[in-house]
Design an enzyme around this catalytic site. Sequence first.
Site, short mmCIF file in Angstrom:
data_model
loop_
_atom_site.label_atom_id
_atom_site.label_comp_id
_atom_site.label_asym_id
_atom_site.label_seq_id
_atom_site.Cartn_x
_atom_site.Cartn_y
_atom_site.Cartn_z
N LYS A 1 34.41 38.41 39.05
CA LYS A 1 34.07 39.35 40.12
C LYS A 1 34.43 40.77 39.71
O LYS A 1 33.77 41.72 40.08
CB LYS A 1 34.89 39.04 41.37
CG LYS A 1 34.52 37.77 42.06
CD LYS A 1 35.02 37.87 43.51
CE LYS A 1 35.63 36.56 43.95
NZ LYS A 1 37.04 36.47 43.56
N LYS B 1 34.98 35.10 30.51
CA LYS B 1 34.46 34.38 31.68
C LYS B 1 33.74 35.33 32.64
O LYS B 1 34.07 36.52 32.70
CB LYS B 1 35.57 33.61 32.39
CG LYS B 1 36.26 34.32 33.52
CD LYS B 1 37.12 33.38 34.33
CE LYS B 1 37.76 34.15 35.48
NZ LYS B 1 36.83 34.47 36.57
N LYS C 1 44.67 40.30 32.69
CA LYS C 1 44.43 41.31 33.73
C LYS C 1 45.30 42.55 33.56
O LYS C 1 44.87 43.65 33.88
CB LYS C 1 44.60 40.71 35.12
CG LYS C 1 43.44 39.80 35.50
CD LYS C 1 43.35 39.55 36.98
CE LYS C 1 41.98 38.94 37.28
NZ LYS C 1 41.97 38.07 38.43
P1 ATP Z 1 38.72 38.02 39.85
O1 ATP Z 1 38.05 38.62 38.67
O2 ATP Z 1 38.98 38.98 40.98
O3 ATP Z 1 39.93 37.16 39.51
P2 ATP Z 1 37.16 35.61 39.92
O4 ATP Z 1 35.72 35.69 39.64
O5 ATP Z 1 38.05 35.08 38.86
O6 ATP Z 1 37.63 37.03 40.46
P3 ATP Z 1 38.66 34.16 41.92
O7 ATP Z 1 38.62 34.50 43.36
O8 ATP Z 1 39.85 34.57 41.12
O9 ATP Z 1 37.33 34.72 41.25
O10 ATP Z 1 38.48 32.59 41.76
C1 ATP Z 1 37.90 31.76 42.77
C2 ATP Z 1 37.54 30.41 42.19
O11 ATP Z 1 36.42 30.54 41.31
C3 ATP Z 1 38.66 29.78 41.35
O12 ATP Z 1 38.67 28.38 41.58
C4 ATP Z 1 38.25 30.07 39.94
O13 ATP Z 1 38.77 29.13 39.01
C5 ATP Z 1 36.74 29.95 40.05
N1 ATP Z 1 36.07 30.74 39.01
C6 ATP Z 1 36.20 32.07 38.80
N2 ATP Z 1 35.43 32.47 37.77
C7 ATP Z 1 34.81 31.35 37.31
C8 ATP Z 1 33.89 31.11 36.25
N3 ATP Z 1 33.47 32.10 35.48
N4 ATP Z 1 33.45 29.83 36.06
C9 ATP Z 1 33.87 28.82 36.86
N5 ATP Z 1 34.74 28.98 37.86
C10 ATP Z 1 35.21 30.23 38.10
MG MG Z 2 40.13 35.05 39.12
#
Ligand code: ATP
Ligand code: MG
Length: 348
Positions: A213, A210, A118
């Site tokens: 968001k 991955k 990040k």
């Molecule tokens: P950001 O990019 O803001 O970090 P994010 O998509 O990683 O957003 P988080 O809020 O950080 O979302 O994570 C929330 C939950 O979703 C965590 O348990 C994380 O491990 C899971 N998660 C996030 N992205 C994935 C993915 N691509 N596949 C499976 N699980 C995910």
């Molecule tokens: Mg995340």
Amino acid sequence: MAFKELVFSGVQPTGNLHLGNYLGAIEKFVALQQRCTCIYCVVDLHALTQPVAVWGGPRELARNTREVTAAYLAAGIDPKKNIVFNQSQVHEHAELAWIFNCVARMGWLGRMTQFKDKAGKDRENASVGLFSYPTLMAADILVYRATHVPVGEDQKQHLELSRDIAQKFNNDFAESIAAAGFGNAFFPLPEPLIQGPATRVMSLRDGTKKMSKSDPSDYSRINLTDDADAIAQKIRKAKTDPEPLPSDEKALGPRPEADNLVGLYAALSEISKAAVLKQFGGGQFSTFKTALADLAVAKLGPIGAEMKRLAADSAYIDSVLADGAGRAEQLAAETMTSVKDIIGFIRH
Ligand code: ATP
Ligand code: MG
């Protein structure tokens, strides 16, 4: 010492909730409420670790906090049986995080891949919060002395760090922990729950990254609020290779995009990847993508619609969060009282 089984997890209100969040985390949250007490948090303090362009500023933060709450409820989390709240309403998270900042070592945090990813090349400009993110995450879990944490695969390293912090606290304060009547451990070593074929859903544009968001490309992910047309279009445009689908699961190894789509189909239909390949192996991606899009629409359509309906009722959402925060605070305050006694802070 035996700890009572308690589940804690959270999602950041950084917008664009996606299929990875659903399959990797929220769907698991729903399943776990059948067998134990669960605390599900919207981790708004974590959102601030990223640049304001990512979390969107005050209005967006409030909107996204309600949207994640609505997603929890729309997916089937019962806010009466469980505790659903936003992190900033329970100040003990931040208080324990400070103590953990003093327990964790710079070297431990320096090895965290999420920070490296990040912060990118411009590390000097990353927030201090982004660096210490994992100590706040450890506090989120341990302020409830939670034992199990359902997360996606990307959070495994942070969970290991939470265990290291719990262990070091237990060692550093062993004498006063025993004197306070907690035996040889005040904090449990929390266990990650990472299971199934979709623990790491990848970007639809790049099978090595991955789904996230905060990815600037909306075509990289399927949002929970996407309509049927958008879902179908994104899957149709998803990157693949020119070969037909293999019949053998091992052949997916060097083909990350194919592996990702097969994993999504498996997770959505609750069958194994091998079973998916039995059905589609040898066929073209176009046929498979149509079937996958139908499946995704069938699963996400009702959740997205309910989420939008609930998110529009902000008075109801806020009442759920207030009720959850009140119950969370009681548990967290109890832990902090003991932590203060163990450390030697004078309190009235
Ligand atoms: P950001 O990019 O803001 O970090 P994010 O998509 O990683 O957003 P988080 O809020 O950080 O979302 O994570 C929330 C939950 O979703 C965590 O348990 C994380 O491990 C899971 N998660 C996030 N992205 C994935 C993915 N691509 N596949 C499976 N699980 C995910
Ligand atoms: Mg995340």
